[in-house]
Design a protein around this motif. Structure first.
Motif, PDB file in Angstrom:
ATOM      1  N   ARG A 184     -11.235 -59.615  -2.203  1.00  0.00           N
ATOM      2  CA  ARG A 184     -10.605 -58.386  -1.705  1.00  0.00           C
ATOM      3  C   ARG A 184      -9.202 -58.659  -1.167  1.00  0.00           C
ATOM      4  O   ARG A 184      -8.303 -57.823  -1.304  1.00  0.00           O
ATOM      5  CB  ARG A 184     -11.483 -57.755  -0.625  1.00  0.00           C
ATOM      6  CG  ARG A 184     -12.868 -57.357  -1.143  1.00  0.00           C
ATOM      7  CD  ARG A 184     -13.644 -56.558  -0.134  1.00  0.00           C
ATOM      8  NE  ARG A 184     -13.135 -55.203  -0.056  1.00  0.00           N
ATOM      9  CZ  ARG A 184     -13.132 -54.473   1.061  1.00  0.00           C
ATOM     10  NH1 ARG A 184     -13.596 -54.991   2.181  1.00  0.00           N
ATOM     11  NH2 ARG A 184     -12.664 -53.255   1.050  1.00  0.00           N
ATOM     12  N   GLU A 185      -8.990 -59.820  -0.575  1.00  0.00           N
ATOM     13  CA  GLU A 185      -7.638 -60.164  -0.130  1.00  0.00           C
ATOM     14  C   GLU A 185      -6.723 -60.411  -1.331  1.00  0.00           C
ATOM     15  O   GLU A 185      -5.537 -60.073  -1.301  1.00  0.00           O
ATOM     16  CB  GLU A 185      -7.672 -61.397   0.783  1.00  0.00           C
ATOM     17  CG  GLU A 185      -8.367 -61.188   2.123  1.00  0.00           C
ATOM     18  CD  GLU A 185      -7.656 -60.183   3.015  1.00  0.00           C
ATOM     19  OE1 GLU A 185      -6.501 -59.810   2.722  1.00  0.00           O
ATOM     20  OE2 GLU A 185      -8.268 -59.757   4.017  1.00  0.00           O
ATOM     21  N   GLN A 188      -5.659 -57.106  -2.540  1.00  0.00           N
ATOM     22  CA  GLN A 188      -4.569 -56.579  -1.722  1.00  0.00           C
ATOM     23  C   GLN A 188      -3.245 -57.235  -2.095  1.00  0.00           C
ATOM     24  O   GLN A 188      -2.189 -56.585  -2.114  1.00  0.00           O
ATOM     25  CB  GLN A 188      -4.881 -56.798  -0.238  1.00  0.00           C
ATOM     26  CG  GLN A 188      -3.823 -56.281   0.724  1.00  0.00           C
ATOM     27  CD  GLN A 188      -3.597 -54.793   0.614  1.00  0.00           C
ATOM     28  OE1 GLN A 188      -4.502 -54.044   0.256  1.00  0.00           O
ATOM     29  NE2 GLN A 188      -2.381 -54.351   0.907  1.00  0.00           N
ATOM     30  N   GLN A 213       0.688 -61.597   3.188  1.00  0.00           N
ATOM     31  CA  GLN A 213      -0.618 -61.521   2.532  1.00  0.00           C
ATOM     32  C   GLN A 213      -1.019 -62.867   1.942  1.00  0.00           C
ATOM     33  O   GLN A 213      -2.208 -63.197   1.884  1.00  0.00           O
ATOM     34  CB  GLN A 213      -0.589 -60.453   1.431  1.00  0.00           C
ATOM     35  CG  GLN A 213      -1.924 -60.204   0.754  1.00  0.00           C
ATOM     36  CD  GLN A 213      -2.993 -59.690   1.704  1.00  0.00           C
ATOM     37  OE1 GLN A 213      -2.681 -59.135   2.754  1.00  0.00           O
ATOM     38  NE2 GLN A 213      -4.251 -59.876   1.353  1.00  0.00           N
ATOM     39  N   ASP A 294     -10.893 -54.929  -5.855  1.00  0.00           N
ATOM     40  CA  ASP A 294     -11.415 -54.696  -4.522  1.00  0.00           C
ATOM     41  C   ASP A 294     -12.875 -54.255  -4.589  1.00  0.00           C
ATOM     42  O   ASP A 294     -13.708 -54.690  -3.777  1.00  0.00           O
ATOM     43  CB  ASP A 294     -10.574 -53.629  -3.816  1.00  0.00           C
ATOM     44  CG  ASP A 294     -11.003 -53.412  -2.372  1.00  0.00           C
ATOM     45  OD1 ASP A 294     -10.659 -54.246  -1.523  1.00  0.00           O
ATOM     46  OD2 ASP A 294     -11.690 -52.412  -2.105  1.00  0.00           O
TER      47      ASP A 294
END
Length: 722
Positions: A184-185, A188, A213, A294
């Motif tokens: 999920r990171e 992003q 990030q 995600d």
């Protein structure tokens, strides 16, 4: 869907993510372990016995951070042992103020030095220090000291057994949750990359978000490596689930490399193709891909099935048709960039498809062997050697400086509290100092602000609940909720943890018959006093400013990028590069870049008079990101056979780039030994190949751009070291 509906959907999604996260599981486990002993002995009329057992459980839980189960077990057992010993010694030392003061000075220094061994050992040291603080003013006869220390030990062992039992029941849960969060990171990170094609954004802001990030992605990937590659059961067993987790993580790292590799001259792209509307379509498509990644991470994290909602092939074909149409109007070579973007998007779609194999692991990956991954080479191993503490007792050691600061600050806090005769819970002053003081000033400053805001806001919440709610059952319900939320955020968001822990403590004291107004006032005053002492100690006592650490981190980034470029040079010259060796070099680049970015972010939160070369270091960070991205672009092209092996004249920019980068590194470290030139020798170009085809032209352009970036890095390095 309206904006309000979208916002509501996002909030619901975030709540689901939190409830299925590893941190919420931790909060439930810790809360359960603390409440059970207290409730049982409360019903038996021995509430203080239950509280002491719960304290032991708290000490053990501090070292129960996510990681390999044998590391967690060892950390919890060490916490139990040290908490028992410290509480026993403190129980007798409290009889004499001078002896207790000496104990505070020595033990705070000793256990703060545990930072030498890493985060888990530091957590063990923190547990020992908490047992010191909480038993300093504990009432009771001397004959009760061994019993109370024994109860602390039993409480810690109770929590340890509970945690290990839950792991046995769900051995893959932590790994799944960590892997899902890592993906999920990365999603992003991809969503931020989509902004680069959006003309409404500013590229400077986009790079700032991307670099920040990158730090989060690196942290999550390190956590997954620890769980998967050090977890003996996951590495050695032959179950489909274990293999699927490991291989999906490998796929996710490859995905991250592919996303990193998608670098272009975005200013030129916007200027040349902005009016066509094509870049907006690219941005929207990348954002949609990020959303799907995600969803994949969320499904893995929550152990739920995943159903593919979007087929990207039709959209990719439509994008190809538009690019071809532009190419018919514009025959210049710059149109090649659009086709390369399309190729990268297709690769991302292929990575997306490959990752979905996780959800069909038994059929698709049952025969895959993991021995070729050589997992142990991807994780660091910290030996617990007492000599490490002695080696760090030097003026140059950051850990030593930190230990001295903690010891002296705690001693000052102890003396101040004794002189002021500051109430029955004066240990909160030392508790505040211990949890706030961090090795770096910026982290200490951040914790200070969070502690004060969280305590004030949490105190207001707690007093409000106690004033409006008189029913003990409802108060207990609030207490449980506050405990769960507080312990769920203890490793991720300190201000939220303090915000909910303060009302939980106020309600607890109220249920014990202590007036909550006095407790609230004392907690606020003690927190403010401890915060002031901690802040002054971090600023005045052997401060370690981030600017002093950045040069070493810059060296590490340069060294990593030189190794990365060297592997590319070997590939271009036709030499065989082992996959594991390449992946190790790639990991070194990502980790060192993330460390530098994180340190830079910490530096800009420090006093301005302590910051050095802020603008130049930011340029260095961005330029090295560009260098990494372009090297990754070429290595991925070589791996997929989309680029040819280079001729000697095309390799010339690589040689020059390596030379420039090594000279830059020598400015930091004159003892640096350069790479030999042998791996960079390719066959001389023949007359038949004097003209370059399209792929060779792209390759030469990319290598020349790498040379220009390397030259810019050299200039920035000179400016930084002035």
């Amino acid at each position: 869907m309206t904006a309000s509906d979208a916002a509501m959907t996002k909030q619901v999604h975030q709540i689901k993510h939190f409830l299925l996260s590893q941190y919420f599981s931790d909060g439930l486990r810790v809360t359960f372990a603390l409440l059970v002993p207290s409730l049982i002995f409360y019903n038996l009329g021995q509430f203080q016995t239950g509280v002491t057992l719960s304290m032991g459980a708290v000490f053990a839980s501090i070292a129960d951070a996510p990681g390999p189960v044998h590391h967690r077990r060892n950390g919890m057992l060490a916490s139990c042992g040290f908490a028992f010993a410290v509480s026993l010694v403190t129980g007798f030392a409290r009889l004499n103020g001078y002896v207790l003061g000496a104990e505070v000075l020595l033990l705070t220094f000793f256990f703060s030095m545990f930072n030498v061994y890493g985060n888990r050992a530091a957590a063990v040291g923190l547990a020992a220090l908490l047992s010191l603080v909480l038993f300093m003013d504990r009432p009771g006869e001397l004959t009760q000291v061994p019993l109370q220390s024994g109860l602390v030990l039993l409480g810690g062992l109770w929590y340890t057994c509970l945690s290990l039992l839950l792991y046995r029941l769900q051995p893959y849960r932590s790994a799944r949750q960590a892997l899902g969060e890592s993906i999920r990171e990365i999603a992003q990170f991809l969503a931020i990359k989509a902004r680069f094609y959006d003309q409404k954004t500013t590229l400077t802001d986009d790079y700032r978000l991307l670099v920040a990030q990158q730090v989060k992605v690196s942290e999550k990937q390190d956590a997954v490596r620890e769980l998967l590659f050090k977890g003996r059961q996951l590495v050695k067993e032959s179950s489909p689930t274990g293999r699927a987790l490991v291989l999906t993580f490998v796929d996710s790292v490859d995905l991250y490399e592919q996303i990193t590799a998608t670098y272009y001259d975005y200013n030129l792209l916007r200027e040349r193709f902005g009016e066509t509307g094509l870049l907006s379509d690219v941005s929207a498509l990348i954002s949609q891909m990020a959303s799907e990644f995600d969803r994949v991470g969320y499904a893995i994290q929550s152990n739920l099935p995943y159903r593919r909602k979007v087929d990207f092939i039709p959209q990719l074909e439509q994008l190809k048709a538009r690019i071809d149409a532009i190419g018919e109007e514009d025959k210049t070579a710059s149109n090649l960039v659009l086709r390369k973007i399309l190729v990268n998007l297709r690769v991302l779609n292929r990575k997306y498809t490959d990752m979905l194999v996780y959800f069909d692991a038994q059929q698709s990956r049952q025969q895959v062997s993991l021995t070729h991954l050589e997992m142990n080479r991807f994780v660091s191993h910290q030996a617990i050697d007492p000599k490490s503490i002695l080696d760090n007792i030097t003026k140059q050691s950051v850990v030593f400086h930190h230990a001295v600061r903690v010891a002296l600050a705690c001693l000052v806090g102890f003396i101040v509290v004794r002189l002021l005769n500051h109430g029955p819970h004066s240990y909160w002053v030392l508790l505040t100092i211990i949890v706030i003081l961090k090795p770096g000033f910026s982290l200490t400053k951040e914790r200070n602000v969070q502690r004060i805001i969280g305590t004030l806001a949490g105190g207001l919440i707690g007093v409000t609940v106690l004033l409006l709610v008189e029913d003990q059952s409802i108060r207990f319900a609030f207490l449980v909720v506050f405990m769960i939320v507080s312990y769920s955020f203890q490793r991720t968001n300190y201000i939220v943890m303090v915000l909910f822990m303060t009302p939980f403590i106020l309600i607890l004291f109220s249920m014990m018959g202590v007036g909550f107004w006095g407790v609230a006032e004392e907690r606020v005053l003690d927190t403010l006093l401890g915060s002031v002492i901690a802040f002054l100690a971090s600023y005045l006592l052997f401060p370690d400013w981030e600017a002093e650490q950045l040069t070493q981190l810059m060296q590490e980034v340069l060294d990593a990028n030189i190794n990365y470029l060297h592997k590319l040079a070997e590939q271009l010259s036709g030499k065989s590069v082992k996959l594991v060796d390449y992946k190790l070099v790639r990991k070194q680049v990502y980790v060192s870049s993330a460390n530098l970015s994180a340190a830079f972010q910490r530096m800009i939160s420090e006093p301005k008079n302590k910051q050095r070369n802020r603008k130049e270091i930011h340029q260095f960070v961005v330029l090295n990101h560009l260098l990494t991205s372009n090297i990754a672009t070429l290595t991925s092209g070589l791996a997929s056979k989309e680029l040819p092996t280079a001729q000697e004249d095309i390799l010339r920019p690589v040689r020059r780039s390596l030379g420039v980068l090594q000279e830059s590194l020598k400015k930091f470290d004159p003892t640096r030994t350069p790479f030999p030139a042998e791996p960079l020798i390719a066959e001389s170009s023949s007359p038949e190949k004097s003209s370059l085809n399209t792929d060779e032209h792209f390759l030469k352009e990319q290598l020349e751009f790498i040379q220009r970036v390397s030259t810019d890095i050299a200039k920035v390095t000179t400016a930084v070291l002035k």
